[in-house]
Motif scaffolding. Structure first.
Motif, PDB file in Angstrom:
ATOM      1  N   ILE A  91       0.820  -1.220   0.000  1.00  0.00           N
ATOM      2  CA  ILE A  91       0.000   0.000   0.000  1.00  0.00           C
ATOM      3  C   ILE A  91       0.854   1.270   0.000  1.00  0.00           C
ATOM      4  N   THR A 251      -9.958  -6.320   8.959  1.00  0.00           N
ATOM      5  CA  THR A 251     -10.912  -5.976   7.906  1.00  0.00           C
ATOM      6  C   THR A 251     -12.053  -6.998   7.884  1.00  0.00           C
ATOM      7  N   ALA A 255     -16.036  -6.917   9.081  1.00  0.00           N
ATOM      8  CA  ALA A 255     -17.125  -7.208   8.138  1.00  0.00           C
ATOM      9  C   ALA A 255     -18.083  -8.226   8.757  1.00  0.00           C
ATOM     10  N   ILE A 288     -20.557  -6.500   2.987  1.00  0.00           N
ATOM     11  CA  ILE A 288     -19.291  -5.749   2.869  1.00  0.00           C
ATOM     12  C   ILE A 288     -19.571  -4.287   2.481  1.00  0.00           C
ATOM     13  N   VAL A 294     -12.975  -0.835   5.743  1.00  0.00           N
ATOM     14  CA  VAL A 294     -11.860   0.090   5.477  1.00  0.00           C
ATOM     15  C   VAL A 294     -12.502   1.422   5.106  1.00  0.00           C
ATOM     16  N   PHE A 297      -8.742   5.276   2.057  1.00  0.00           N
ATOM     17  CA  PHE A 297      -7.311   5.331   1.752  1.00  0.00           C
ATOM     18  C   PHE A 297      -7.045   6.725   1.214  1.00  0.00           C
ATOM     19  N   ARG A 299      -4.877   9.292  -1.452  1.00  0.00           N
ATOM     20  CA  ARG A 299      -4.065   9.370  -2.664  1.00  0.00           C
ATOM     21  C   ARG A 299      -3.357  10.721  -2.675  1.00  0.00           C
ATOM     22  N   PHE A 322     -14.447   5.366   1.155  1.00  0.00           N
ATOM     23  CA  PHE A 322     -15.170   4.162   0.704  1.00  0.00           C
ATOM     24  C   PHE A 322     -16.511   4.043   1.445  1.00  0.00           C
ATOM     25  N   PHE A 351     -13.557  -2.822  -1.382  1.00  0.00           N
ATOM     26  CA  PHE A 351     -12.235  -3.409  -1.646  1.00  0.00           C
ATOM     27  C   PHE A 351     -11.370  -2.468  -2.479  1.00  0.00           C
ATOM     28  N   GLY A 352     -11.785  -1.228  -2.634  1.00  0.00           N
ATOM     29  CA  GLY A 352     -11.074  -0.315  -3.512  1.00  0.00           C
ATOM     30  C   GLY A 352     -11.342  -0.675  -4.960  1.00  0.00           C
ATOM     31  N   PHE A 353     -10.430  -0.249  -5.837  1.00  0.00           N
ATOM     32  CA  PHE A 353     -10.637  -0.458  -7.264  1.00  0.00           C
ATOM     33  C   PHE A 353      -9.300  -0.245  -7.957  1.00  0.00           C
ATOM     34  N   HIS A 356      -4.625  -1.222  -6.914  1.00  0.00           N
ATOM     35  CA  HIS A 356      -4.451  -1.645  -5.518  1.00  0.00           C
ATOM     36  C   HIS A 356      -5.639  -2.451  -5.004  1.00  0.00           C
ATOM     37  N   PHE A 357      -6.555  -2.807  -5.931  1.00  0.00           N
ATOM     38  CA  PHE A 357      -7.752  -3.565  -5.515  1.00  0.00           C
ATOM     39  C   PHE A 357      -7.344  -4.671  -4.542  1.00  0.00           C
ATOM     40  N   CYS A 358      -8.143  -4.814  -3.490  1.00  0.00           N
ATOM     41  CA  CYS A 358      -7.804  -5.735  -2.400  1.00  0.00           C
ATOM     42  C   CYS A 358      -7.355  -7.108  -2.912  1.00  0.00           C
ATOM     43  N   ALA A 364     -11.736 -13.030   1.452  1.00  0.00           N
ATOM     44  CA  ALA A 364     -12.629 -12.364   2.408  1.00  0.00           C
ATOM     45  C   ALA A 364     -14.083 -12.784   2.158  1.00  0.00           C
ATOM     46  N   GLU A 367     -14.666 -16.291   3.390  1.00  0.00           N
ATOM     47  CA  GLU A 367     -14.763 -16.369   4.856  1.00  0.00           C
ATOM     48  C   GLU A 367     -16.130 -15.905   5.351  1.00  0.00           C
TER      49      GLU A 367
HETATM   50  C1  HEM Z   1     -13.842  -7.564   4.113  1.00  0.00           C
HETATM   51  C2  HEM Z   1     -12.533  -7.640   4.175  1.00  0.00           C
HETATM   52  C3  HEM Z   1     -11.592  -6.716   3.473  1.00  0.00           C
HETATM   53  C4  HEM Z   1     -11.762  -5.418   3.062  1.00  0.00           C
HETATM   54  C5  HEM Z   1     -12.991  -4.538   3.238  1.00  0.00           C
HETATM   55  C6  HEM Z   1     -10.533  -4.997   2.436  1.00  0.00           C
HETATM   56  C7  HEM Z   1     -10.334  -3.757   1.865  1.00  0.00           C
HETATM   57  C8  HEM Z   1      -9.198  -3.353   1.192  1.00  0.00           C
HETATM   58  C9  HEM Z   1      -9.011  -2.076   0.568  1.00  0.00           C
HETATM   59  C10 HEM Z   1     -10.029  -0.933   0.558  1.00  0.00           C
HETATM   60  C11 HEM Z   1      -7.786  -2.056   0.004  1.00  0.00           C
HETATM   61  C12 HEM Z   1      -7.139  -0.902  -0.770  1.00  0.00           C
HETATM   62  C13 HEM Z   1      -7.680  -0.884  -2.168  1.00  0.00           C
HETATM   63  C14 HEM Z   1      -7.344   0.355  -2.950  1.00  0.00           C
HETATM   64  O1  HEM Z   1      -6.467   1.135  -2.532  1.00  0.00           O
HETATM   65  O2  HEM Z   1      -7.952   0.546  -4.021  1.00  0.00           O
HETATM   66  C15 HEM Z   1      -7.183  -3.337   0.275  1.00  0.00           C
HETATM   67  C16 HEM Z   1      -5.919  -3.690  -0.112  1.00  0.00           C
HETATM   68  C17 HEM Z   1      -5.328  -4.863   0.268  1.00  0.00           C
HETATM   69  N1  HEM Z   1      -5.913  -5.926   0.925  1.00  0.00           N
HETATM   70 FE1  HEM Z   1      -7.807  -6.039   1.591  1.00  0.00          FE
HETATM   71  N2  HEM Z   1      -9.639  -6.032   2.475  1.00  0.00           N
HETATM   72  C18 HEM Z   1     -10.241  -7.101   3.097  1.00  0.00           C
HETATM   73  C19 HEM Z   1      -9.689  -8.334   3.311  1.00  0.00           C
HETATM   74  C20 HEM Z   1      -8.415  -8.699   2.972  1.00  0.00           C
HETATM   75  C21 HEM Z   1      -7.827  -9.997   3.149  1.00  0.00           C
HETATM   76  C22 HEM Z   1      -8.557 -11.209   3.734  1.00  0.00           C
HETATM   77  C23 HEM Z   1      -6.532  -9.904   2.724  1.00  0.00           C
HETATM   78  C24 HEM Z   1      -5.434 -10.920   2.687  1.00  0.00           C
HETATM   79  C25 HEM Z   1      -5.424 -12.085   3.121  1.00  0.00           C
HETATM   80  C26 HEM Z   1      -6.320  -8.571   2.242  1.00  0.00           C
HETATM   81  C27 HEM Z   1      -5.140  -8.112   1.719  1.00  0.00           C
HETATM   82  C28 HEM Z   1      -4.970  -6.896   1.102  1.00  0.00           C
HETATM   83  C29 HEM Z   1      -3.709  -6.456   0.518  1.00  0.00           C
HETATM   84  C30 HEM Z   1      -2.414  -7.231   0.474  1.00  0.00           C
HETATM   85  C31 HEM Z   1      -3.939  -5.176   0.003  1.00  0.00           C
HETATM   86  C32 HEM Z   1      -2.934  -4.253  -0.719  1.00  0.00           C
HETATM   87  C33 HEM Z   1      -3.081  -4.408  -2.205  1.00  0.00           C
HETATM   88  C34 HEM Z   1      -2.225  -3.448  -2.987  1.00  0.00           C
HETATM   89  O3  HEM Z   1      -1.903  -2.352  -2.493  1.00  0.00           O
HETATM   90  O4  HEM Z   1      -1.892  -3.792  -4.131  1.00  0.00           O
HETATM   91  N3  HEM Z   1      -7.476  -7.864   2.397  1.00  0.00           N
HETATM   92  N4  HEM Z   1      -8.065  -4.118   0.985  1.00  0.00           N
END
Ligand code: HEM
Length: 409
Positions: A91, A251, A255, A288, A294, A297, A299, A322, A351-353, A356-358, A364, A367
């Motif tokens: 991130i 996160t 949820a 969700i 979340v 974020f 920018r 978000f 989950f973003g878009f 950097h989409f999650c 998630a 689960e």
């Molecule tokens: C309901 C559960 C979750 C929500 C709401 C959530 C939400 C988000 C959001 C909003 C981002 C940033 C997206 C963006 O900047 O556009 C993100 C990034 C990320 N999430 Fe999730 N997340 C969840 C669960 C998880 C889980 C279970 C994992 C891993 C096991 C995870 C791993 C990551 C990682 C590694 C990033 C960084 C991706 C990047 O920057 O390329 N997240 N998540």
């Protein structure tokens, strides 16, 4: 109050602890000043982006709106003291650096691979529900159930032993709940740095073990990854562990607990899911959307860019809300209602878009489906047994405690 003064809700951890009020205020901002300049004493100035279409538009332009140097809102004092982060994670990265590092773990999180985890995730979900049943009809759904299950999933895919779960739980809460006085680490070492250092020590030992004895777990993928033929630097490796261990936990817990609270708030939706359990597949996205764990974020603007009537200038910060975008009535009809049959629920931006989409989105969803399927198949009755309370935080946030009483089959 004039709309210009409402921007405090985006930076006030306490404001998020009253979701009904927060959403009513955010709705006014969306209607009256959808891109709102927020200037507060304790935070760097930012533009709050509150509409779904605008969040997407900014996410579509990741070279103009970068994650670095500041991906998450941080008090002025923290920004000045931070310098460069001790451990860099996805991130905090942009461009080619981000692409290279994301590629290391991307395949592991693709639907095909995540599907292989289904039976393990179902087992852990059933164990959580068994534990709830054994508690005799009363529990705190957050602390007894929702906090544990996603952590067990993450630690089990990383390949950590169950004996370390308690330590990881505490560290994760300290990292993400740092604005909450009940959760933040008290005393001398209350700085984030000490918490991060604990993670560093833990994962350094894990990596050296997996280099010596590789297995099929995600920790081994990270420990044995290479970029241009060179093994990952220690700090880069730690960044991967850190983001997965932390982003994958709170996160999803939020949820799940926020989802249960929403179902209690809309009992006809709970009844519908119990009668038609197959609806949970689509309902996961509605949960969700509704909870949006979340909240934002940031920018960082690199080039002048015009959106609506505002031209952002290089160096300015944009706060992608978000939580607000997911209640945008222009996209989601009757957005303040939980509707488990909502057809476009998956259009949410929780989950973003874009780039950097999650990474963990498929996991998630799996689960959330798994735990609600296990829970709803056994619940005969559930109701609040006291007032729920909410975490004070403006990044990852949800219920802090949900006392419930229930009968289970
Ligand atoms: C309901 C559960 C979750 C929500 C709401 C959530 C939400 C988000 C959001 C909003 C981002 C940033 C997206 C963006 O900047 O556009 C993100 C990034 C990320 N999430 Fe999730 N997340 C969840 C669960 C998880 C889980 C279970 C994992 C891993 C096991 C995870 C791993 C990551 C990682 C590694 C990033 C960084 C991706 C990047 O920057 O390329 N997240 N998540």
């Amino acid at each position: 109050m004039p709309v210009d003064n409402l921007g405090t809700i985006f930076a006030d951890p306490v404001a998020y602890a009253d979701p009904a009020r927060w959403h009513a205020t955010a709705r006014r901002v969306r209607d009256e000043s959808p891109i709102l300049k927020v200037a507060l004493d304790d935070f760097p100035e930012f533009w709050a982006i509150t509409k779904h279409a605008d969040v997407m538009e900014i996410e579509r332009n990741p070279d103009i709106f970068t994650n670095s140097p500041l991906p998450v809102l941080t008090p002025r004092a923290g920004v000045e003291a931070a310098g460069s982060p001790p451990v860099k994670t996805l991130i905090q990265m942009d461009g080619d650096e981000h692409k290279t590092h994301r590629n290391i773990v991307n395949d592991w999180f693709k639907p095909g691979n995540v599907k292989k985890l289904q039976s393990r995730v179902d087992d852990l979900a059933r164990e959580s529900v068994d534990r709830m049943a054994a508690m005799g009809g009363r529990c705190d759904f957050v602390n007894d159930i929702a906090l544990h299950f996603p952590l067990q999933v993450i630690l089990s895919i990383l390949g950590l032993p169950e004996t370390d779960y308690a330590r990881m739980l505490k560290l994760t809460q300290e990292l993400f709940g740092a604005e909450d006085p009940d959760i933040a680490r008290l005393g001398e070492d209350e700085s984030m740095f000490a918490v991060i250092l604990d993670f560093v020590n833990y994962f350094t030992a894990l990596a050296s073990d997996r280099r010596a004895h590789p297995t099929a777990d995600l920790a081994s993928v990270i420990a044995n990854a290479s970029i241009n033929g060179e093994p990952l630097a220690d700090m880069d490796m730690l960044g991967h562990y850190l983001i997965i261990a932390t982003a994958g936990h709170d996160t999803t817990s939020n949820a799940i607990s926020g989802g249960l609270l929403a179902l209690l708030e809309f009992p006809e939706q709970l009844a519908l899911l119990r009668d038609r359990p197959e609806l949970i597949d689509a309902a996961a996205d509605e949960i969700i959307r509704y909870v949006s764990p979340v909240k934002h974020f940031l920018r960082n603007c690199r080039e002048p860019f015009t959106l609506r009537d505002v031209t952002f200038q290089p160096g300015e910060l944009l706060y992608l809300s978000f939580a607000s975008a997911n209640r945008d009535e222009e996209v989601f009809a009757d957005a303040m209602r939980l509707d488990v049959r909502r057809e476009n629920a998956s259009s949410h931006v929780a989950f973003g878009f874009g780039r950097h989409f999650c990474l963990g989105a498929h996991l998630a969803r799996m689960e959330i489906r798994s735990i609600f399927r296990a829970l709803l198949s056994r619940l005969e009755h559930i109701e609040l047994a006291g007032d729920p309370s909410w975490i004070h935080a403006y990044f990852v946030q949800g219920p802090k405690s949900i006392p419930v009483s229930y009968r289970m089959r």
